[in-house]
Design an enzyme around this catalytic site. Structure first.
Site, mmCIF file in Angstrom:
data_model
loop_
_atom_site.group_PDB
_atom_site.id
_atom_site.type_symbol
_atom_site.label_atom_id
_atom_site.label_comp_id
_atom_site.label_asym_id
_atom_site.label_seq_id
_atom_site.Cartn_x
_atom_site.Cartn_y
_atom_site.Cartn_z
ATOM 1 N N ASP A 116 3.698 6.973 -0.636
ATOM 2 C CA ASP A 116 2.746 6.895 -0.977
ATOM 3 C C ASP A 116 2.631 7.671 -2.275
ATOM 4 O O ASP A 116 2.061 6.994 -3.598
ATOM 5 C CB ASP A 116 1.747 7.616 -0.045
ATOM 6 N N VAL A 144 -2.374 4.193 -1.233
ATOM 7 C CA VAL A 144 -1.403 2.557 -1.675
ATOM 8 C C VAL A 144 -0.984 2.246 0.253
ATOM 9 O O VAL A 144 -0.938 0.881 0.386
ATOM 10 C CB VAL A 144 -0.268 2.774 -2.256
ATOM 11 N N ASP A 145 -0.352 3.126 0.565
ATOM 12 C CA ASP A 145 -0.419 2.832 2.664
ATOM 13 C C ASP A 145 -1.200 2.206 2.819
ATOM 14 O O ASP A 145 -1.129 1.324 3.203
ATOM 15 C CB ASP A 145 0.084 4.060 3.208
ATOM 16 N N VAL A 146 -2.540 3.090 2.756
ATOM 17 C CA VAL A 146 -3.364 1.709 3.769
ATOM 18 C C VAL A 146 -3.516 0.454 3.088
ATOM 19 O O VAL A 146 -4.119 -0.732 3.592
ATOM 20 C CB VAL A 146 -4.646 2.264 3.544
ATOM 21 N N GLY A 149 -0.558 -2.069 4.141
ATOM 22 C CA GLY A 149 -1.176 -2.428 5.486
ATOM 23 C C GLY A 149 -2.156 -3.594 5.417
ATOM 24 O O GLY A 149 -2.107 -4.765 6.857
#
Length: 358
Positions: A116, A144-146, A149
């Site tokens: 991220d 960014v990960d969230v 997802g």
């Protein structure tokens, strides 16, 4: 986890050493479990498969061939080495929806590691985050990960909807960099259509004013004026009605052009009272304003609005406090069945449907 909350039976396949985030501590909860891992792993069952071992790869393959959805986030090409790539599995399980999550796609960026912080840097987010005179700053969560997802969930749901009609699955691909560029919305649009990349502005907004933090007698709070009518009410409240007709501030475009001068005038008045006074007065007048809460205060604020932000899950005598799923469904609400699992906790039971799932 989002899919599991919405009713899916999710089996988390881990290496013998476990998901890396299991060791991302501190902080830890009352049971000694890392709160980072706990934040994204409820409602999952954990099994261990060493994919480098033929027996482990074979077990994972059996599971994939019985699944509706497979999600993987290896570097491109890794699953093929294990005999678990989309083409091979889809040949035997044509209804499979196969979601690949990568850092930079399967092309020239396939070799790059997807973290991220790295993507926030190379993807431009850090360049517009922070004060103008500060160094580029990351967002305070792995945003960014969230976002990636959530994009994966949307893609999977769309593929399942198509499968409802055709009976055939497909491959879904999302990557961190593309997810971030999409989420830059107005900032990316400005760079793309003007040729000039936006710069850091602290808490100010490039296209709206006054729309940032202001300093009251006891500290900062936020004013988020979105139109001329709200600005007019703000000037009346502050005893500065003449500003609404001032050519420098009468319309949003003028206010943006003269934001520094406007900020100075407003803050001179705002410094006469504490933030809570102004927040209450502005909210009463329909002027968007609020305190700068810490996370604990934010959770309490959501609770005060009856949003039920916290869910307590009890599983096998253990209790886990979790932030609730943000999606409310009238007929099939989110389910909270399992606390984040221990490594391999459900070994041997992965072939049995979990109670209450669909």
């Amino acid at each position: 986890m989002m899919l599991a909350d919405l009713g899916a039976d999710v089996i988390k396949v881990e290496s013998p050493s476990g998901d890396d985030t299991r060791s991302w501590t501190p902080p830890v909860d009352d049971t000694g479990r890392g709160t980072y891992f706990s934040s994204v792993n409820r409602n999952k069952r954990s099994i261990v498969c060493d994919l480098r071992d033929p027996e482990g790869a074979a077990e994972a393959r059996r599971l994939a061939l019985s699944a509706d959805v497979l999600i993987e986030n290896f570097r491109p090409g890794t699953m093929k080495r294990f005999g678990l790539d989309f083409d091979e599995l889809a040949a035997e399980n044509p209804s499979l929806v196969y979601c690949s999550i990568t850092g930079f796609g399967a092309g020239e960026g396939a070799h790059l590691p997807g973290y991220d912080l790295l993507v926030q840097a190379v993807g431009g987010l850090m360049s517009v985050t922070g004060a103008p005179d500060s160094e580029p700053t990351k967002v305070g969560v792995a945003l960014v990960d969230v976002l990636t997802g959530q994009n994966a969930v949307v893609g999977i749901q769309a593929a399942l909807r198509v499968r409802d009609h055709s009976g055939i699955g497909q491959r879904v691909e999302v990557n961190l960099l593309s997810s971030l560029l999409s989420a830059l919305v107005n900032q990316a649009s400005a760079a793309l259509n003007t040729g000039v990349s936006p710069q850091r502005m602290g808490n100010a907004h490039p296209s709206i004013a006054p729309y940032e933090t202001f300093t009251a007698l006891d500290g900062p709070f936020v004013i988020a004026v979105g139109n001329d009518s709200q600005f007019s009410r703000l000037t009346e409240l502050l005893g500065l009605p003449e500003l609404a007709g001032d050519p420098r501030f009468a319309h949003n475009e003028n206010r943006v052009a003269n934001r520094d001068e406007l900020r100075s005038i407003l803050e001179n008045q705002l410094m006469t009272e504490v933030a809570a006074h102004w927040v209450h007065a502005m909210t009463t007048k329909g002027i968007p304003a609020g305190p700068v809460n810490d996370i604990g205060q934010a959770i309490a604020f959501a609770a005060s609005l009856d949003l039920e932000p916290v869910t307590e899950i009890t599983d096998s005598g253990r209790i886990s406090q979790q932030i609730s799923n943000p999606i409310t469904l009238s007929r099939t609400p989110a389910q909270y069945r399992l606390i984040p699992p221990d490594l391999g906790q459900h070994q041997g039971a992965a072939w049995l449907p979990a109670e209450g799932t669909q």
